[in-house]
Design an enzyme around this catalytic site. Structure first.
Site, mmCIF file in Angstrom:
data_model
loop_
_atom_site.group_PDB
_atom_site.id
_atom_site.type_symbol
_atom_site.label_atom_id
_atom_site.label_comp_id
_atom_site.label_asym_id
_atom_site.label_seq_id
_atom_site.Cartn_x
_atom_site.Cartn_y
_atom_site.Cartn_z
ATOM 1 N N LYS A 22 0.828 -1.211 0.000
ATOM 2 C CA LYS A 22 0.000 0.000 0.000
ATOM 3 C C LYS A 22 0.860 1.256 0.000
ATOM 4 O O LYS A 22 0.640 2.172 -0.794
ATOM 5 C CB LYS A 22 -0.915 0.013 1.232
ATOM 6 C CG LYS A 22 -1.605 1.350 1.456
ATOM 7 C CD LYS A 22 -2.510 1.336 2.651
ATOM 8 C CE LYS A 22 -1.919 1.865 3.935
ATOM 9 N NZ LYS A 22 -1.623 3.313 3.955
ATOM 10 N N ASN A 23 1.844 1.303 0.888
ATOM 11 C CA ASN A 23 2.606 2.548 1.031
ATOM 12 C C ASN A 23 3.581 2.792 -0.111
ATOM 13 O O ASN A 23 4.213 3.843 -0.167
ATOM 14 C CB ASN A 23 3.346 2.570 2.370
ATOM 15 C CG ASN A 23 2.400 2.825 3.527
ATOM 16 O OD1 ASN A 23 1.211 3.089 3.312
ATOM 17 N ND2 ASN A 23 2.890 2.722 4.740
ATOM 18 N N CYS A 122 -5.594 13.507 12.260
ATOM 19 C CA CYS A 122 -6.133 12.183 12.003
ATOM 20 C C CYS A 122 -6.059 11.426 13.299
ATOM 21 O O CYS A 122 -5.437 11.883 14.261
ATOM 22 C CB CYS A 122 -5.395 11.471 10.879
ATOM 23 S SG CYS A 122 -4.011 10.524 11.415
ATOM 24 N N ARG A 127 0.005 14.895 12.804
ATOM 25 C CA ARG A 127 0.612 14.661 11.496
ATOM 26 C C ARG A 127 0.704 15.894 10.599
ATOM 27 O O ARG A 127 -0.017 16.017 9.609
ATOM 28 C CB ARG A 127 -0.116 13.524 10.788
ATOM 29 C CG ARG A 127 -0.027 12.231 11.566
ATOM 30 C CD ARG A 127 -0.767 11.103 10.936
ATOM 31 N NE ARG A 127 0.004 10.384 9.944
ATOM 32 C CZ ARG A 127 -0.402 9.267 9.358
ATOM 33 N NH1 ARG A 127 -1.559 8.759 9.663
ATOM 34 N NH2 ARG A 127 0.345 8.660 8.467
ATOM 35 N N ASP A 312 3.997 0.785 12.075
ATOM 36 C CA ASP A 312 2.838 0.097 11.489
ATOM 37 C C ASP A 312 2.718 -1.360 11.941
ATOM 38 O O ASP A 312 1.750 -2.032 11.597
ATOM 39 C CB ASP A 312 2.896 0.160 9.953
ATOM 40 C CG ASP A 312 2.556 1.552 9.427
ATOM 41 O OD1 ASP A 312 2.116 2.401 10.216
ATOM 42 O OD2 ASP A 312 2.735 1.782 8.212
ATOM 43 N N ARG A 404 -8.917 -0.256 3.891
ATOM 44 C CA ARG A 404 -7.999 0.737 3.320
ATOM 45 C C ARG A 404 -6.636 0.116 3.065
ATOM 46 O O ARG A 404 -5.919 0.541 2.172
ATOM 47 C CB ARG A 404 -7.819 1.921 4.286
ATOM 48 C CG ARG A 404 -9.022 2.820 4.411
ATOM 49 C CD ARG A 404 -8.653 4.059 5.202
ATOM 50 N NE ARG A 404 -7.293 4.439 4.866
ATOM 51 C CZ ARG A 404 -6.361 4.814 5.737
ATOM 52 N NH1 ARG A 404 -6.643 4.911 7.007
ATOM 53 N NH2 ARG A 404 -5.154 5.134 5.325
HETATM 54 C C1 UD1 Z 1 3.949 7.021 6.422
HETATM 55 C C2 UD1 Z 1 3.116 5.797 6.156
HETATM 56 C C3 UD1 Z 1 2.472 5.311 7.448
HETATM 57 C C4 UD1 Z 1 3.526 5.100 8.529
HETATM 58 C C5 UD1 Z 1 4.406 6.341 8.680
HETATM 59 C C6 UD1 Z 1 5.577 6.142 9.618
HETATM 60 C C7 UD1 Z 1 2.404 6.151 3.877
HETATM 61 C C8 UD1 Z 1 1.295 6.440 2.931
HETATM 62 N N1 UD1 Z 1 2.094 6.141 5.183
HETATM 63 O O1 UD1 Z 1 3.078 8.044 6.872
HETATM 64 O O2 UD1 Z 1 1.815 4.064 7.175
HETATM 65 O O3 UD1 Z 1 2.896 4.844 9.766
HETATM 66 O O4 UD1 Z 1 4.938 6.721 7.397
HETATM 67 O O5 UD1 Z 1 6.355 5.076 9.201
HETATM 68 O O6 UD1 Z 1 3.525 5.882 3.466
HETATM 69 N N2 UD1 Z 1 6.048 14.827 10.619
HETATM 70 C C9 UD1 Z 1 6.258 16.170 10.840
HETATM 71 N N3 UD1 Z 1 6.182 17.018 9.762
HETATM 72 C C10 UD1 Z 1 5.921 16.585 8.503
HETATM 73 C C11 UD1 Z 1 5.719 15.216 8.286
HETATM 74 C C12 UD1 Z 1 5.784 14.346 9.372
HETATM 75 O O7 UD1 Z 1 6.481 16.583 11.958
HETATM 76 O O8 UD1 Z 1 5.865 17.401 7.576
HETATM 77 C C13 UD1 Z 1 6.108 13.869 11.758
HETATM 78 C C14 UD1 Z 1 4.800 13.116 11.982
HETATM 79 O O9 UD1 Z 1 3.918 13.840 12.782
HETATM 80 C C15 UD1 Z 1 5.292 11.843 12.631
HETATM 81 C C16 UD1 Z 1 6.651 11.606 11.967
HETATM 82 O O10 UD1 Z 1 7.050 12.864 11.413
HETATM 83 O O11 UD1 Z 1 5.489 12.055 14.003
HETATM 84 C C17 UD1 Z 1 6.649 10.568 10.878
HETATM 85 O O12 UD1 Z 1 5.604 10.826 9.952
HETATM 86 P P1 UD1 Z 1 5.720 10.477 8.418
HETATM 87 O O13 UD1 Z 1 6.900 9.611 8.171
HETATM 88 O O14 UD1 Z 1 5.593 11.724 7.620
HETATM 89 O O15 UD1 Z 1 4.414 9.605 8.203
HETATM 90 P P2 UD1 Z 1 3.587 9.565 6.869
HETATM 91 O O16 UD1 Z 1 4.506 9.774 5.730
HETATM 92 O O17 UD1 Z 1 2.374 10.398 6.989
#
Ligand code: UD1
Length: 424
Positions: A22-23, A122, A127, A312, A404
């Protein structure tokens, strides 16, 4: 609303085929927007998030052709981006799937402008998307956040730059990587996410003519090119789905082989399963977990970015600890609110104490089936796993979360001997 009913007590035995990740497929679908011709993506899982992404690309004007494939050969999707005419990702779609923010980088780089609704909060935490925005700004984009929309545009081509992420972000890395692929000159992305799904995206971009180096390391180098062409790519196997089935086998004292899986993407998870007492053998794309009928031992774990233990898989290992011998300490460092499955597991008779980001789980001899509610994708999986070992029936409500991210989970588990069914 549909529910899943699980009757516990049977060990899982047999083989299960793993679907595409999925990711990986979500960013790859978004990356097709960068191409000048059709891109053919294979091994696409049947998931609700894939449909949502296809809808979003369709809304932007892309042509979408879905080939359901034959038995044993996954679905493929061809995206023709040459008809794209809109650059707006509306709230209605983004709110149902946070990964929609992945169209931001491609739309901006290819079409010069993008408007993407802010994903907002969410269930598992706030996030933010600040890393996506800062990274694109470093490439020369002008970005404002207005009326709930991220509005981005560029004057001339984006310019390659060095950018250091403040926090490791998977989709943040992917957004900036996709934009850098079409920038003028070289970009260096430091403190980049090293997840296998980032590598799969880079492989797909390179198949479209991009020049991405060192994906999978914390320092990705992107030599921007003027255009990307159509191409084809097979999505890598889903490591989280693989891990979920292996945990199910371990909890039930069974023996399960995952087919079309990639053990090299699961080092931290396989290590924890070995600590729990599982015998694991890897042969090509097959991983076999044999528990020899034993009860697992509880494990301690800390979630962290790849290659460390994935957030995850946290909920599934919590379910394992619930029925294991001894006690395990689980420390969640990625998301601030990712223990929502705890209250539901307590309803099944688990012994869990939460203090901030840490959960102490003491294994009990038996869980007892009860009605529970899924709260997010991986939490739903943990409730099914708990149901597989609980006495009597466990009914899981709100399973749309599950659809999902898991393809045909109840059929796959039935194939391994579980008593599980979906009811309306
Ligand atoms: C992706 C995965 C999700 C997984 C997560 C962490 C997808 C579609 N989803 O989510 O399944 O649980 O990685 O492995 O690939 N953060 C910030 N600022 C940002 C972005 C992130 O502070 O701009 C923080 C988030 O709040 C969180 C951490 O960084 O604490 C990691 O988040 P991130 O790696 O971005 O998760 P996703 O990419 O949303």
């Amino acid at each position: 609303m549909q529910k899943i009913v699980v009757e516990g007590g049977l060990p899982l035995n047999g083989e299960v085929q793993i679907s595409g990740a999925k990711n990986a497929v979500l960013p790859i679908l978004c990356a097709t927007l960068l191409a000048d011709g059709p891109v053919d993506i294979g091994n696409v899982p049947h998931l609700h998030d894939v449909i949502t992404t296809a809808k979003l690309l369709g809304e932007l004007g892309a042509g979408i052709t879905i080939d359901e494939g034959t038995l044993g050969k996954g679905r493929s999707i061809t995206v023709d981006p040459t008809t794209v005419h809109s650059h707006v990702a509306p709230y209605e779609l983004v709110k149902t799937m946070r990964a929609s923010v992945l169209v931001l980088g491609p739309l901006l780089a290819k079409y010069g402008q993008a408007e993407v609704s802010l994903p907002g909060g969410c269930a598992i935490g706030s996030r933010p998307v600040d890393q996506h925005i800062k990274g694109l700004q470093a490439l020369g984009a002008e970005i404002s956040v207005d009326h709930g929309f991220i509005k981005a545009h560029r004057n001339g081509r984006l310019k390659g730059a060095r950018f250091v992420f403040d926090v490791v972000s998977v989709t943040g890395t992917e957004n900036v990587l996709m934009a850098a692929a079409l920038a003028e000159g070289t970009s260096v992305l430091e403190n980049a996410a090293m997840e296998p799904e980032v590598v799969d995206l880079a492989d797909c971009l390179n198949a479209m003519g991009a020049q991405v180096e060192n994906a999978g390391s914390g320092r990705i180098i992107v030599h921007g090119v003027e255009r990307l062409h159509g191409g084809s790519h097979q999505v890598l196997p889903d490591r989280i789905e693989t891990g979920t089935f292996l945990v199910a086998a371990a909890m039930t004292g069974g023996r399960v082989t995952t087919r079309r899986s990639r053990a090299d993407t699961l080092d931290a998870v396989l290590e924890k399963l070995r600590q729990a007492g599982a015998e694991i053998t890897v042969e090509d794309d097959r991983i076999t977990l044999d528990m020899h009928g034993r009860r697992p031992r509880a494990v301690d774990l800390v979630t962290a970015p790849y290659p460390a233990f994935p957030t995850d898989m946290q909920a599934q290992f919590m379910a394992l600890n619930c029925i294991a011998e001894g006690a395990g300490v689980i420390n969640e460092t990625i998301f601030e609110n990712r223990f929502m499955h705890v209250n539901e597991l307590l309803r099944l008779g688990a012994d869990i104490r939460v203090d901030g980001h840490t959960a102490v789980v003491r294994g009990v001899e038996k869980l007892s089936g009860a009605p529970v509610m899924a709260t997010d994708l991986r939490a739903s999986a943990s409730l099914i796993l708990a149901g597989l070992v609980a006495d009597g029936e466990t009914t899981i409500d709100r399973i749309y979360h599950l659809d999902r991210g898991y393809e045909n989970i109840e059929e796959k588990l039935s194939g391994l001997g579980a008593r599980i069914r979906r009811i309306s």
